[in-house]
Enzyme design. Structure first.
Site, PDB file in Angstrom:
ATOM      1  N   VAL A  64       0.797  -1.361  -0.002  1.00 51.86           N
ATOM      2  CA  VAL A  64      -0.116  -0.045  -0.028  1.00 51.86           C
ATOM      3  C   VAL A  64       0.968   1.350  -0.068  1.00 51.86           C
ATOM      4  CG1 VAL A  64      -1.921  -0.987   1.091  1.00 51.86           C
ATOM      5  CG2 VAL A  64      -0.201  -0.281   2.599  1.00 51.86           C
ATOM      6  N   LYS A  65       2.223   1.103   0.337  1.00 52.48           N
ATOM      7  CA  LYS A  65       3.057   2.169   0.538  1.00 52.48           C
ATOM      8  C   LYS A  65       2.228   3.380   1.243  1.00 52.48           C
ATOM      9  CE  LYS A  65       5.479   0.614  -3.795  1.00 52.48           C
ATOM     10  NZ  LYS A  65       4.649  -0.426  -4.092  1.00 52.48           N
ATOM     11  N   ARG A  66       1.646   3.358   2.251  1.00 50.35           N
ATOM     12  CA  ARG A  66       1.137   4.385   2.927  1.00 50.35           C
ATOM     13  C   ARG A  66       2.119   5.328   3.784  1.00 50.35           C
ATOM     14  NH1 ARG A  66      -2.517   3.538  -0.373  1.00 50.35           N
ATOM     15  NH2 ARG A  66      -4.706   2.610   0.262  1.00 50.35           N
TER      16      ARG A  66
END
Length: 271
Positions: A84-86
């Site tokens: 998700v690379k949040r």
């Protein structure tokens, strides 16, 4: 990784792959695609890595399919890494942490990918919740896309690159974390095709005690030479990520493709 080998297979329902599998580019198609992958590979690889964006683009039905896929991973006992690379601050980061790392959350995964570029400290809510629930995070450090170097290789006032600062910070988190020895629960994303960057930036990956999620194998062609250059001394920590090289084999060829990919990765890592 000791039990199932050093391979993480991405679940990336790109439109082209869906078409190649004879499936529609819709929520029903991606659901069938992803569940077939889990059914075929669950219990046979170290981890499965759904790419959240490719589910989210189908709206609520796509997110519902992602929930089902994560549940299916849990049912097979296979670790899930939700890509998700949040990365955000304050209550927003806490919200992301609750969404992906809290016990009982519909989208709970065993680990998630995070972006540290609002400052590594901004990821504290996710790191703290991961520690509490026995989950993990993988923090972007050195990515293989050419644009990444402009930020990651930049040197700050202390003379250290941004990437080196991220690695040092992750090492400090692992030193303070619940695991007194061995690998910690805060990992790093380091592309297997970043070339001499690790050496040139003065980074010691092994000292960070971080699990290393390493895209670049398979279709991107990382082999023994690339691994030696990037991960020398830290090969035991590498979880090699591949997707297209396996998924392109189609539903009937997944097992053979995984066997071939695992053999190639083991040879590259000397494991």
């Amino acid at each position: 990784m000791d039990e199932h080998g050093p391979l993480c297979v991405g679940i990336d329902p790109h439109p082209g792959l869906l078409a190649a599998w004879g499936l529609g580019d819709d929520a029903a198609g991606l659901r069938e695609f992803a569940l077939r992958v889990v059914e075929a590979l669950g219990g046979r690889v170290a981890a499965l890595k759904p790419q959240s964006a490719l589910f989210e683009r189908h709206g609520s039905a796509g997110v519902a399919a992602l929930e089902e896929v994560l549940g299916a991973c849990r049912g097979t006992g296979t670790l899930s890494v939700l890509d998700v690379k949040r990365g955000d601050i304050g209550s927003t980061m806490a919200g992301y942490a609750q969404a992906y790392l809290a016990d009982g959350a519909p989208l709970a995964a065993d680990a998630v990918t995070l972006s540290p570029y609002l400052g590594l400290g901004s990821l504290a809510p996710a790191v703290e919740l991961a520690h509490q629930t026995g989950r993990g995070v993988f923090v972007l450090a050195l990515t293989s896309n050419p644009e990444g170097a402009g930020v990651q290789h930049a040197v700050g006032p202390d003379g250290r690159s941004v990437a080196a600062g991220v690695v040092d910070g992750v090492g400090a988190l692992n030193a303070a974390g619940p695991a007194a020895q061995g690998l910690g629960s805060v990992g790093l994303v380091v592309g297997a095709t970043v070339g001499p960057a690790v050496r040139e930036l003065g980074i010691d990956l092994a000292a960070s005690r971080a699990p290393l999620l390493a895209p670049g194998f398979g279709a991107q062609g990382a082999g023994r030479a690339e691994v030696t250059e990037v991960f020398a001394g830290a090969e035991r920590a590498v979880l090699a990520s591949t997707s297209r090289a396996v998924l392109a084999a189609g539903p009937d060829g997944l097992l053979r493709a995984v066997e071939d990919a695992t053999a190639e990765v083991r040879a590259a890592l000397g494991r």
